[in-house]
Design a protein around this motif. Structure first.
Motif: not given
Length: 91
Positions: A21-31, A8-17
């Motif tokens: 926020v990423l954990r929240f999006w996981e709950t909201k986006f089915d894909l 998750i830390n590597e992804v946060c750097e790549q996405v800029g969040e």
């Protein structure tokens, strides 16, 4: 980086969040189907690409979460239809 899984830390750097926020999006986006191994999140490149797309829809295009979800689902349906047409042509 060419890895199969990213933490998750590597992804946060790549996405800029931030991670929350990423954990929240996981709950909201089915894909968004993040792999979990021993309670840790492991992201594939396709997950990262989707997160970048989600961020763009929400922040740049000003979609609501519901609207962004609809847009992504519609794009996914179109991609699947195109793949099916290509497969049928190859037969």
């Amino acid at each position: 980086m060419n890895k199969i899984f990213y933490n998750i830390n590597e992804v946060c750097e790549q996405v800029g969040e931030k991670p929350y926020v990423l954990r929240f999006w996981e709950t909201k986006f089915d894909l968004l189907n993040v792999t979990r191994i021993n309670t840790r999140r492991h992201y594939r490149q396709k997950d990262i690409d989707l997160l970048v797309q989600i961020k763009d829809l929400l922040q740049n295009d000003k979609y609501t979460i519901e609207g962004a979800n609809q847009k992504l689902n519609n794009l996914n349906v179109l991609e699947l239809q195109e793949e099916n047409q290509t497969e049928e042509q190859n037969w």
